[in-house]
Design a protein around this motif. Structure first.
Motif, mmCIF file in Angstrom:
data_model
loop_
_atom_site.group_PDB
_atom_site.id
_atom_site.type_symbol
_atom_site.label_atom_id
_atom_site.label_comp_id
_atom_site.label_asym_id
_atom_site.label_seq_id
_atom_site.Cartn_x
_atom_site.Cartn_y
_atom_site.Cartn_z
ATOM 1 N N GLN A 267 32.078 -11.261 -55.603
ATOM 2 C CA GLN A 267 32.454 -10.236 -56.570
ATOM 3 C C GLN A 267 33.082 -10.851 -57.805
ATOM 4 N N VAL A 268 33.949 -11.829 -57.592
ATOM 5 C CA VAL A 268 34.606 -12.509 -58.709
ATOM 6 C C VAL A 268 33.569 -13.160 -59.618
ATOM 7 N N ILE A 269 32.581 -13.815 -59.022
ATOM 8 C CA ILE A 269 31.535 -14.482 -59.804
ATOM 9 C C ILE A 269 30.727 -13.458 -60.594
ATOM 10 N N MET A 270 30.352 -12.355 -59.957
ATOM 11 C CA MET A 270 29.551 -11.337 -60.641
ATOM 12 C C MET A 270 30.336 -10.613 -61.732
ATOM 13 N N LEU A 271 31.623 -10.395 -61.513
ATOM 14 C CA LEU A 271 32.439 -9.661 -62.482
ATOM 15 C C LEU A 271 32.775 -10.497 -63.712
ATOM 16 N N GLY A 272 32.961 -11.805 -63.516
ATOM 17 C CA GLY A 272 33.394 -12.639 -64.630
ATOM 18 C C GLY A 272 34.884 -12.439 -64.908
ATOM 19 N N TRP A 273 35.406 -13.219 -65.838
ATOM 20 C CA TRP A 273 36.845 -13.185 -66.103
ATOM 21 C C TRP A 273 37.319 -11.805 -66.566
ATOM 22 N N LYS A 274 36.565 -11.185 -67.464
ATOM 23 C CA LYS A 274 36.957 -9.876 -67.971
ATOM 24 C C LYS A 274 36.940 -8.825 -66.864
ATOM 25 N N GLY A 275 35.903 -8.859 -66.036
ATOM 26 C CA GLY A 275 35.803 -7.899 -64.954
ATOM 27 C C GLY A 275 36.879 -8.099 -63.906
ATOM 28 N N VAL A 276 37.217 -9.358 -63.630
ATOM 29 C CA VAL A 276 38.267 -9.641 -62.652
ATOM 30 C C VAL A 276 39.600 -9.058 -63.115
ATOM 31 N N ARG A 277 39.880 -9.205 -64.402
ATOM 32 C CA ARG A 277 41.123 -8.638 -64.942
ATOM 33 C C ARG A 277 41.125 -7.121 -64.806
ATOM 34 N N GLU A 278 39.961 -6.496 -65.049
ATOM 35 C CA GLU A 278 39.876 -5.043 -64.987
ATOM 36 C C GLU A 278 39.994 -4.520 -63.555
ATOM 37 N N PHE A 279 39.401 -5.261 -62.605
ATOM 38 C CA PHE A 279 39.366 -4.789 -61.219
ATOM 39 C C PHE A 279 40.249 -5.636 -60.302
ATOM 40 N N ARG A 280 41.284 -6.237 -60.862
ATOM 41 C CA ARG A 280 42.125 -7.134 -60.066
ATOM 42 C C ARG A 280 42.787 -6.410 -58.891
ATOM 43 N N VAL A 281 43.181 -5.141 -59.095
ATOM 44 C CA VAL A 281 43.825 -4.398 -58.016
ATOM 45 C C VAL A 281 42.860 -4.206 -56.856
ATOM 46 N N GLU A 282 41.616 -3.796 -57.167
ATOM 47 C CA GLU A 282 40.619 -3.586 -56.124
ATOM 48 C C GLU A 282 40.316 -4.884 -55.381
ATOM 49 N N LEU A 283 40.258 -6.005 -56.119
ATOM 50 C CA LEU A 283 39.988 -7.293 -55.489
ATOM 51 C C LEU A 283 41.131 -7.718 -54.573
ATOM 52 N N LEU A 284 42.346 -7.555 -55.055
ATOM 53 C CA LEU A 284 43.513 -7.945 -54.260
ATOM 54 C C LEU A 284 43.662 -7.073 -53.014
ATOM 55 N N MET A 285 43.349 -5.781 -53.149
ATOM 56 C CA MET A 285 43.476 -4.869 -52.013
ATOM 57 C C MET A 285 42.541 -5.251 -50.871
ATOM 58 N N GLN A 286 41.422 -5.897 -51.202
ATOM 59 C CA GLN A 286 40.462 -6.259 -50.161
ATOM 60 C C GLN A 286 40.986 -7.346 -49.224
ATOM 61 N N ILE A 287 41.945 -8.125 -49.699
ATOM 62 C CA ILE A 287 42.461 -9.231 -48.879
ATOM 63 C C ILE A 287 43.187 -8.712 -47.641
ATOM 64 N N PRO A 288 44.210 -7.844 -47.784
ATOM 65 C CA PRO A 288 44.849 -7.327 -46.567
ATOM 66 C C PRO A 288 43.905 -6.477 -45.724
ATOM 67 N N VAL A 289 42.994 -5.746 -46.358
ATOM 68 C CA VAL A 289 42.034 -4.933 -45.604
ATOM 69 C C VAL A 289 41.150 -5.829 -44.742
ATOM 70 N N SER A 290 40.675 -6.936 -45.312
ATOM 71 C CA SER A 290 39.829 -7.874 -44.567
ATOM 72 C C SER A 290 40.585 -8.494 -43.407
ATOM 73 N N LEU A 291 41.836 -8.888 -43.651
ATOM 74 C CA LEU A 291 42.656 -9.490 -42.593
ATOM 75 C C LEU A 291 42.879 -8.496 -41.454
ATOM 76 N N LEU A 292 43.206 -7.258 -41.808
ATOM 77 C CA LEU A 292 43.453 -6.242 -40.787
ATOM 78 C C LEU A 292 42.187 -5.921 -39.997
ATOM 79 N N PHE A 293 41.058 -5.797 -40.696
ATOM 80 C CA PHE A 293 39.819 -5.450 -40.000
ATOM 81 C C PHE A 293 39.429 -6.563 -39.035
ATOM 82 N N GLY A 294 39.574 -7.823 -39.471
ATOM 83 C CA GLY A 294 39.282 -8.939 -38.583
ATOM 84 C C GLY A 294 40.196 -8.953 -37.369
ATOM 85 N N LEU A 295 41.491 -8.689 -37.600
ATOM 86 C CA LEU A 295 42.449 -8.616 -36.503
ATOM 87 C C LEU A 295 42.092 -7.494 -35.538
ATOM 88 N N PHE A 296 41.756 -6.315 -36.090
ATOM 89 C CA PHE A 296 41.388 -5.177 -35.246
ATOM 90 C C PHE A 296 40.132 -5.464 -34.430
#
Length: 438
Positions: A72-101
């Motif tokens: 996603q970071v590669i496809m979004l580019g620097w400008k897109g990452v800045r715009e969607f940084r919250v959505e990208l960061l939120m995926q980290i705890p979600v991924s960790l929790l889903f893997g744990l579950f």
């Protein structure tokens, strides 16, 4: 201050529902996997690697999600990452929790190794049910998506492809990788069997079936939020004026009655003219809008596999869903502009909470509808009955698909009229008498 506090409570409840949805989804994935009939496409690669290495399936799911976030970071580019940084960061705890579950639920189900085929099949179907419930709860929570969903949305937007097309490409790629890795590691195919196809076909419709029954969760989420203000605030802020929606069976004369009613009331009438508005709203051609009007695509199996059931319609990339959302937006705009008569297009459902609306449904006997099809639409007499039945089946399926309710059910309307027994004039007069007093 009180409103902020209420909104915080609602957000906490939404995240709680989201956590529950993740656990239920993980349980469904684990149950399908333990059925020994294959697993979901998104889980196939992690499952194959877990069978042939020391790391767990949940660990590999976390690794796969990390790769998807990087994509996603590669496809979004620097400008897109800045715009969607919250959505990208939120995926980290979600991924960790889903893997744990996943690891927790795989451990819980470690005893389950069905050997009889019918038990494997039943286990797979029940697992799909849990996945459907989990996804439906995720939609209700409406706070976040998982990495697989995000990457498909971003890819769809970047490469200008429909969500369904990207989903097929993504799932097939994962299955090819899973089959290849399994063959290299073990000399056989693990994780990809008929259960994989069952998951792809069955989970989506189950989400559609379950979602309407979770309204109590919606109410609980917003019990301390903005919905407490709706009853008084909306009535104070919205200018109430009579808006009449007319649901109708094909051949019952709904267009004629709606047009006469609008003319007598001196208000705008919207039926086929709405298609031009929807075309402008979406950018699709008017012919495309007509092709999808009040019907589902003929390739239902394709739609079942490619549909993005895991997010609200407003975030779907499906063309038919985009058209429905745009059509709903147009209907709400028309209702907000002033008194009017709107025919069909699930308008009773779209405006179900709109103050001052009167919802009417028109039906008729089969013989009456067939005669009108011959007289008004030039349908050959020997084909009229079949044509009427087909069109009404399409309208019924379309309404059920998007509303979760039964088309023509009395509880959805204020009044129902049999046009084969009552004259057009008497029905119009009856409807006028039911209008709310201003």
């Amino acid at each position: 201050m009180e409103k902020i506090s209420r909104n915080k409570q609602e957000l906490i409840r939404r995240y709680f529902v989201f956590l529950v949805s993740l656990f239920i989804m993980s349980f469904g994935v684990s149950l399908v996997t333990r059925s020994l009939m294959g697993t979901s496409p998104i889980s196939s690669v992690p499952y194959v690697w877990s069978l042939n290495t020391a790391l767990s399936m949940g660990t590999y799911i976390i690794i796969l999600n990390a790769i998807l976030i990087l994509a996603q970071v590669i496809m979004l580019g620097w400008k897109g990452v800045r715009e969607f940084r919250v959505e990208l960061l939120m995926q980290i705890p979600v991924s960790l929790l889903f893997g744990l579950f996943i690891d927790i639920t795989m451990s819980i189900l470690s005893f389950w190794h069905p050997e009889v085929y019918w038990m494997q099949f039943l286990s797979c179907v029940i697992g799909c049910g849990f996945m459907g419930l989990g996804i439906a709860l995720e939609v209700v929570a409406d706070v976040c998506m998982n990495s697989g969903e995000y990457v498909l949305h971003i890819a769809s937007d970047k490469f200008k492809k429909e969500f369904g097309t990207m989903k097929i490409m993504f799932d097939v790629s994962l299955l090819v990788i899973a089959v290849g890795c399994s063959w290299i590691f073990a000399g056989r195919i693990d994780g990809v069997r008929e259960g994989t196809l069952i998951v792809a076909i069955l989970t989506g419709p189950l989400v559609r079936l379950i979602r309407p029954h979770l309204k109590f969760v919606d109410r609980w989420e917003t019990a301390s939020g903005q919905n407490e203000l709706t009853a008084s605030d909306v009535k104070a802020e919205v200018s109430v004026h009579p808006v009449i929606t007319i649901g109708r069976e094909y051949g019952s004369g709904g267009h004629e009655i709606g047009e006469l009613l609008a003319r007598e009331l001196g208000v705008p009438f919207y039926d086929n003219a709405m298609m031009e508005m929807v075309a402008r709203e979406t950018g699709f051609s008017e012919q495309t809008v007509r092709d999808y009007d009040q019907k589902l695509p003929h390739s239902l199996l394709y739609e079942m596999i490619t549909q993005n059931y895991s997010v609200p319609l407003e975030r779907s990339m499906s063309k038919k869903d985009a058209l429905f959302v745009a059509q709903s937006r147009v209907i709400r705009q028309l209702a907000a502009e002033g008194p009017c008569v709107i025919v069909g297009r699930c308008s009773d459902y779209v405006l179900r909470d709109y103050p001052g609306c009167l919802h009417v449904f028109l039906y008729a006997s089969s013989e009456y509808k067939a005669r009108r099809a011959v007289s008004f639409y030039d349908i050959p007499e020997d084909k009229a009955a079949a044509h009427v039945a087909q069109v009404n089946a399409e309208r019924r399926d379309h309404y059920s698909y998007y509303t979760g309710h039964r088309w023509g059910a009395p509880e959805n309307y204020h009044a129902l009229f049999d046009t084969s027994r009552l004259s057009t004039e008497s029905i119009v007069a009856a409807i006028r008498s039911l209008l709310p007093v201003s």
